[in-house]
Write a protein that holds these residues in place. Sequence first.
Motif, short mmCIF file in Angstrom:
data_model
loop_
_atom_site.label_atom_id
_atom_site.label_comp_id
_atom_site.label_asym_id
_atom_site.label_seq_id
_atom_site.Cartn_x
_atom_site.Cartn_y
_atom_site.Cartn_z
N HIS A 192 4.88 -19.76 19.37
CA HIS A 192 3.64 -19.18 19.89
C HIS A 192 3.01 -18.18 18.95
N ILE A 193 3.79 -17.19 18.57
CA ILE A 193 3.19 -16.06 17.87
C ILE A 193 3.01 -16.33 16.39
N ARG B 111 3.02 -19.16 14.91
CA ARG B 111 2.20 -20.34 14.62
C ARG B 111 0.70 -20.09 14.86
N ALA B 112 0.40 -19.06 15.68
CA ALA B 112 -1.01 -18.81 15.98
C ALA B 112 -1.83 -18.48 14.72
N ALA C 90 -2.10 -21.53 12.54
CA ALA C 90 -3.09 -22.50 13.04
C ALA C 90 -4.50 -22.11 12.57
N ARG C 91 -4.74 -20.80 12.56
CA ARG C 91 -6.05 -20.31 12.09
C ARG C 91 -6.26 -20.68 10.63
N MET D 141 -4.83 -22.98 8.90
CA MET D 141 -5.01 -24.43 8.75
C MET D 141 -6.42 -24.86 9.16
N GLY D 142 -6.89 -24.25 10.25
CA GLY D 142 -8.24 -24.58 10.74
C GLY D 142 -9.32 -24.18 9.74
N LEU D 143 -9.16 -22.96 9.23
CA LEU D 143 -10.14 -22.46 8.26
C LEU D 143 -10.15 -23.31 6.99
N SER E 31 -9.28 -26.41 6.63
CA SER E 31 -9.86 -27.74 6.85
C SER E 31 -11.37 -27.64 7.00
N LEU E 32 -11.83 -26.52 7.61
CA LEU E 32 -13.27 -26.32 7.78
C LEU E 32 -13.94 -26.16 6.40
N GLU F 238 -14.32 -29.26 4.45
CA GLU F 238 -15.28 -30.21 5.01
C GLU F 238 -16.73 -29.74 4.84
N GLN F 239 -16.88 -28.49 4.31
CA GLN F 239 -18.23 -27.94 4.15
C GLN F 239 -19.08 -28.82 3.24
N ILE G 99 8.17 -24.30 10.49
CA ILE G 99 8.22 -23.70 11.84
C ILE G 99 8.64 -24.75 12.88
#
Lengths: 133, 466
Positions: free
Chosen positions: B405-406, B408-409, B412-413, B415-417, B419-420, B423-424, B450
């Motif tokens: 939970h903690i 990985r949070a 996850a950010r 990883m999200g950033l 990938s964003l 894709e720009q 993890i």
Amino acid sequence: MTLNVLIIDDDKMIILLHKVMVARSKLSESPLSFSDGKIALEFLSAEFVEDQHYLILLDINMPVMNGWEFLDAIQTMPFAQKLSVIMVTSSVDTGDKIKAKQYSQVIHFLEKPLKMDTCNYIKTLPAVVSFFS
Amino acid sequence: MATPRIENLLIIEDNLGDAILLEEYLSEITTGTTIERASTFAEAKRFLTSGVSFDAMFLDLSLPDNSGKNLVNDIIQLAQLTPVIVLTGYSDEKFGIETLSLGVSDYLIKDNLTLSQLSKSLTYSIERKRIEKKLIHSNERYEILAKATSDTIWDWNIGKKKIVSNQGITRVFGYKEEEVLDSEMWWREKIHPDDYGHLTKTLAANFKKGIPIFQLEYRFRCADGSYKYVLDRGYMILDANNKPVRMIGAMQDITLKKEEEEKMRLLESVITNATDAILIADTAGGDNTIIYVNEAFIKMTGYPSEELIGANPQAFLGSELDDEEMQKLEESLNTWQSCNLVLVNKKKDGKKYWANVSVTPVSDAKGGFTHWIYIQRDVSDRKSYLQSIEEQNKRLKEIAWMQSHIVRAPLARIMGLASLLSEQGNTSEMDNLPLIESISSSAVELDKIIRQIVQKTENVQNQTAE
């Protein structure tokens, strides 16, 4: 009938990312976001419109009202059957996946972060597919 | 010496004159005595086999149908233990004396018979026979007793260094009769070398102090070379100068008893030295009272033995935490069933400890239950070990939760950033694309790690749950 997308997450950066992903994938042009389950619940109770459907991207671990508490709370609400919930969590705990299956509203379980291809996949889920055809 | 009461007398005399004279004399020195007369051996024989018990008889040495030595022998045989007093004439005195060796009590010369002589002879003869009878009975009793007991009875002539014994030495120790010697040496060398010194010291001390009773346990060698434990008891006879001259005793074979004792001692040492706490309770009189606790019990509970003995064992078992287990115990006690309990007991100082207690009933030879045995083991260490493992598992679960939970949070950010950003598609930032992809692949790698950690902790939990 339109599909409203609600992002419930206490992580501001995740909200920002997911909003971009949701908008870019055309899952929703203007997704709404809430920092915990309680605020979302209050919004739904006040603003719920009969002929609309709501797709909720729900985080589990949140302060005030976490994902599970939110799911428990909506069960007695009049709009309970108008909601489709996708658990979007950073948790990779299999126990959470099993638990999520116990709620009829939960249509899918995703691990963060949300990606373009997963957003496109959501559109194909039976509960919401009609909004994208 | 008072004349003993005389009931019946027999005169065997063919001469009527002599017989009447003797009868008259006898009636003067006795009262209420029946005097019978036989004038032939045949007649005498009839009297002596008629069942009448005579106190004494007078025998003339010449009868018409039997006489002399032959007559004496025949009469003695018939008389058995009745004194026979021979009557002779002057001319026969020599033969009269001879008859004494044949078993005759006395001889009287008819021609100068006096009242006092007759009285004395009669009294002495009867009295002597009475003592002889007693002696014979006593000997008989000894012979029978010696046969009845398995003890080896011995008689030690200290001065002559000789020892005689009964058949015990052959029966108990397996010696052949011809092997048994009467020399003191023969006996001494049969005593176990390790016991010999103590035996001689004890005897010497008894001799010196004039202690007549001797009693000692030692080992005595059998014919086959093995040793038997004996309990030897003797009585010492002193001479006029208080010098021991003789000792008579009996040697009892106590090998079986010794072996039993040895076994008991061994069993007792097991109980005494066991690390498990052992308690024995007696149920006599309907109560359950402690009659024995071993050292380990005292050590484990902290109660001194005075406080335990006589008390009810339940006072030292269980605490407010054990209602269910104590009920189980109650049931077992009521139905004489053994049971195993896990209890939280209290020590004397109030400190609690986990105990595994097994309770077993004991029955006597007749099958009736008489005792309870409680064996208890302190399992606090094992219990706390289990508890610490359980706590560790709980912590492990917490770590797994934190990982999933903690930690990985934020990942996850990232990883999200990443990938964003990739894709720009903004051309001005195309140069940064490999860097963004490195961030992305690093994040994915971390994500894998993890997931592995979470997977592992989940496996551990599943195993312990099983």
